[in-house]
Design an enzyme around this catalytic site. Structure first.
Site, short mmCIF file in Angstrom:
data_model
loop_
_atom_site.label_atom_id
_atom_site.label_comp_id
_atom_site.label_asym_id
_atom_site.label_seq_id
_atom_site.Cartn_x
_atom_site.Cartn_y
_atom_site.Cartn_z
N HIS A 130 -15.22 20.71 -19.79
CA HIS A 130 -14.58 19.57 -20.44
C HIS A 130 -14.93 18.33 -19.62
O HIS A 130 -15.08 18.42 -18.39
CB HIS A 130 -13.07 19.83 -20.42
N ASP A 207 -10.15 24.79 -13.65
CA ASP A 207 -9.51 24.00 -14.70
C ASP A 207 -8.79 25.01 -15.60
O ASP A 207 -9.41 25.73 -16.38
CB ASP A 207 -10.61 23.24 -15.45
N GLN A 210 -6.84 25.54 -20.54
CA GLN A 210 -6.80 26.44 -21.71
C GLN A 210 -6.24 27.81 -21.38
O GLN A 210 -5.95 28.59 -22.27
CB GLN A 210 -8.22 26.61 -22.29
N LYS A 233 -0.19 21.58 -23.37
CA LYS A 233 -0.89 22.72 -23.99
C LYS A 233 -0.10 24.01 -23.78
O LYS A 233 -0.53 25.07 -24.17
CB LYS A 233 -2.28 22.87 -23.38
N CYS A 386 -14.74 16.97 -26.23
CA CYS A 386 -14.89 16.51 -24.84
C CYS A 386 -15.79 17.45 -24.04
O CYS A 386 -15.59 17.62 -22.83
CB CYS A 386 -13.55 16.35 -24.13
C1 LIG Z 1 -10.63 22.83 -20.53
C2 LIG Z 1 -9.91 21.53 -20.52
N1 LIG Z 1 -9.90 20.79 -19.41
C3 LIG Z 1 -9.24 19.62 -19.32
C4 LIG Z 1 -8.59 19.11 -20.41
C5 LIG Z 1 -7.90 17.79 -20.28
O1 LIG Z 1 -6.53 17.99 -20.34
P1 LIG Z 1 -5.53 16.72 -20.39
O2 LIG Z 1 -6.05 15.83 -21.49
O3 LIG Z 1 -4.23 17.33 -20.71
O4 LIG Z 1 -5.59 16.07 -19.07
C6 LIG Z 1 -8.60 19.81 -21.61
C7 LIG Z 1 -7.94 19.25 -22.81
O5 LIG Z 1 -8.36 19.43 -23.91
C8 LIG Z 1 -9.27 21.05 -21.67
O6 LIG Z 1 -9.30 21.75 -22.79
#
Ligand SMILES: Cc1ncc(COP(=O)(O)O)c(C=O)c1O
Length: 428
Positions: A130, A207, A210, A233, A386
Site C-alpha cells: 500500500h 503493515d 488488513q 478497519k 493505493c
Molecule cells: C495494507 C494497508 N496498509 C495501509 C493502509 C492505510 O491505512 P490508514 O488509511 O488507516 O492509515 C491500508 C488502508 O487501506 C491498507 O490496506
C-alpha cells in the site's frame, strides 16, 4: 446456504443485528451489501455506545489534570492502550503508541527509526505495498540518502520470499512489508522475512492494516519489531490506530512530533523526552476514538473468531467460484463469448489468504463496474487501492475489489454475483 441462513457454529444474523448501518437502504430502495471492508469496516452498537458514554460521562483531556474527569479520561485512555496491547500480545502496554492509523504508525517509524539510519543503509519493501508503506520510505530516502530496495511479487500475487537472499544485503536495516495484501489478500510468509532480516541484523515492520480485522495478532510469536494497525478497519472508529514496537527499540528512538506531553523537561534552549509511549504521542490524542477502539476489541472478543474465520472463508470461496462462472451464463443464454473475462488478481483459492478479492474484467473499467453494482446496493472499491506500482506491474490501471467481514452473508455474495452479471451484460 440461503440468504438469511448461517452456519451452525456462527450466527451471522445475530452479528449483523449489532450493526445498525447494515439495516439501511441504498438510494432509499435496495438493501445494503457492504463489501468494502478492506477500506473501512462498519461499527457495532457496542462501539458507538462506548464512545457516546465516554463523551457523556468522562470527557476531559488526558494526563494533564488532577480533577475527577481528567483522571477518569486518563484511565479510559490507558485502559484502551491495554486492550490493544493484549490484542496484539505485546509484552507491555507501553509498547503500544496510539496513532491516527497505519499511515501514522508507519510514518512514525520512518521518522524515528529513520533518523538512526545513515546514507547507504538499506530499507527493503515489496512491490505489493500500500502507498502507506512505500511513500514514507521514499520520503526518508530523499531526505537521508538511504537506499530503497524491493522484493518482487510472484505471479500468484504474493511477496516473493525466494528473492530475499538477492535483495537483503548486509546494509539492510529494515524490512517493511505488508502482513496481508490489500489487493490480493495474500498472507506474507513472515518467518522467512524475519529470518532474512535477523541474518543481517535488520529490523522487521509489518503493515497489519488488513490482518488485524480478522482476529488477534501475536507480535511476539511473529518475531517482528514493529506492527501497524488501523482502528477503522477493525470495527472501530476512524482517526485512531496504533504502532506496536519492542520497548527496547522504541526507548532508543528520538521523537517524531514535538509538543505537549512528549517531554520530560523543557527550557527555552532545549528539551528532553518522556519515556515511551508518551514520547511518541505529542499533543492531545484521539481520546474518544481510542476508547472506541478498545470497545471494538472487546466486541471482537465476544465473537467466536474461529467460527467467524470459517464463515468468511466459505463466503470468499463462493465469491471466487462465482467470479469464475460470472458471464458464463450469458454465453449459454445469448451465445456471446463472455466466460473467462473475470480474472482474479491474486491467489485463486482461499489457501494462505484473507477474504480480500480483487478482479479485473476485460473491457470494463472498475469504476463503471462499481457504479452499476452500487445500483444493486453492493459497495465495492474500484481503482488501484493505493497500490499503484503493483497494478502497473500487471498492466492494470485498476481492479474491482470485494472484501468481506464477519457480518457478511450469503445474500451479499448473491447480490455481488447477480450485479456483476448485470454489469458484464451492460459493459462488455
Ligand atoms: C495494507 C494497508 N496498509 C495501509 C493502509 C492505510 O491505512 P490508514 O488509511 O488507516 O492509515 C491500508 C488502508 O487501506 C491498507 O490496506
Amino acid at each position: 446456504m440461503g440468504a438469511a441462513e448461517s452456519t451452525q457454529a456462527f450466527d451471522v444474523e445475530a452479528v449483523r443485528a449489532q450493526f445498525p448501518i447494515l439495516r439501511s437502504l441504498v438510494h432509499g430502495r435496495v438493501p445494503l451489501h457492504y463489501l468494502d471492508n478492506a477500506a473501512t469496516s462498519q461499527v457495532p452498537d457496542a462501539v458507538l455506545a462506548a464512545m457516546r458514554r465516554h463523551d457523556e460521562t468522562h470527557r476531559a483531556n488526558v494526563k494533564r489534570g488532577v480533577h475527577f474527569l481528567a483522571e477518569a479520561a486518563t484511565d479510559a485512555y490507558d485502559a484502551a492502550r491495554g486492550k490493544v496491547a493484549r490484542y496484539l500480545n505485546a509484552r507491555a502496554d507501553r509498547e503500544v503508541i496510539f496513532t491516527s492509523g497505519t499511515t501514522g504508525a508507519i510514518n512514525l517509524v520512518a521518522h524515528a527509526f529513520g533518523a538512526t539510519l545513515k546514507p547507504g543503509d538499506e530499507v527493503v519493501v515489496s512491490g505489493l505495498e500500500h502507498h502507506s508503506n512505500l511513500v514514507p520510505w521514499q520520503l526518508l530516502r530523499d531526505r537521508s540518502g538511504i537506499r530503497l530496495k524491493f522484493l518482487p511479487v510472484t505471479d500468484e500475487g504474493r511477496i516473493d520470499t525466494g528473492a530475499l537472499d538477492r535483495v537483503v544485503s548486509e546494509r539492510c536495516k529494515l524490512i517493511a512489508v505488508t502482513h496481508v495484501s490489500n489487493v490480493t489478500g495474500a498472507i506474507t510468509d513472515v518467518p522467512l522475512i524475519v529470518r532474512a532480516a535477523r541474518t543481517v541484523g535488520a529490523r522487521v515492520l509489518l503493515d497489519g492494516a488488513q490482518r488485524a480485522s480478522h482476529g488477534p495478532v501475536d507480535v511476539q510469536g511473529l518475531g517482528v519489531d514493529f506492527y501497524a494497525i488501523s482502528g477503522h478497519k477493525m470495527f472501530g472508529p476512524t482517526g485512531i490506530g496504533a504502532l506496536w514496537g519492542r520497548a527496547e527499540i522504541l526507548s532508543t528512538l528520538p521523537p517524531f512530533l514535538g509538543g505537549g506531553e512528549m517531554i520530560r523537561t523543557v527550557t527555552l534552549e532545549k528539551s528532553t523526552w518522556a519515556d515511551i509511549p508518551a514520547r511518541f504521542e505529542a499533543g492531545t490524542p484521539a481520546i474518544t476514538q481510542a476508547v472506541g477502539l478498545g470497545a471494538a476489541i472487546d466486541w471482537h472478543a465476544s465473537v467466536d473468531n474461529a467460527a467467524a474465520t470459517i464463515h468468511t472463508a466459505k463466503l470468499a470461496e463462493r465469491v471466487l467460484d462465482g467470479l469464475g462462472a460470472v458471464g458464463g451464463k450469458k454465453r449459454l443464454d445469448g451465445g456471446r463469448l463472455s466466460a473467462g473475462r473475470v480474472r482474479v488478481i491474486g491467489p485463486q483459492t482461499m489457501e494462505r489468504r484473507f477474504p480480500v478479492i480483487a478482479f479485473a474484467v476485460d473491457g470494463a473499467h472498475p469504476h463503471d463496474i462499481c457504479q452499476i453494482l452500487d445500483g444493486h446496493g453492493v459497495a465495492l472499491r474500484g481503482g488501484h487501492h493505493c497500490a499503484q506500482p503493483f497494478h502497473e506491474s500487471r498492466n492494470l490501471t485498476g481492479t474491482t475489489r470485494a472484501s468481506l467481514a464477519l457480518y457478511n452473508n450469503a445474500a451479499d455474495v448473491d447480490a455481488l454475483l447477480t450485479g456483476l452479471d448485470d454489469a458484464l451484460g451492460k459493459l462488455t
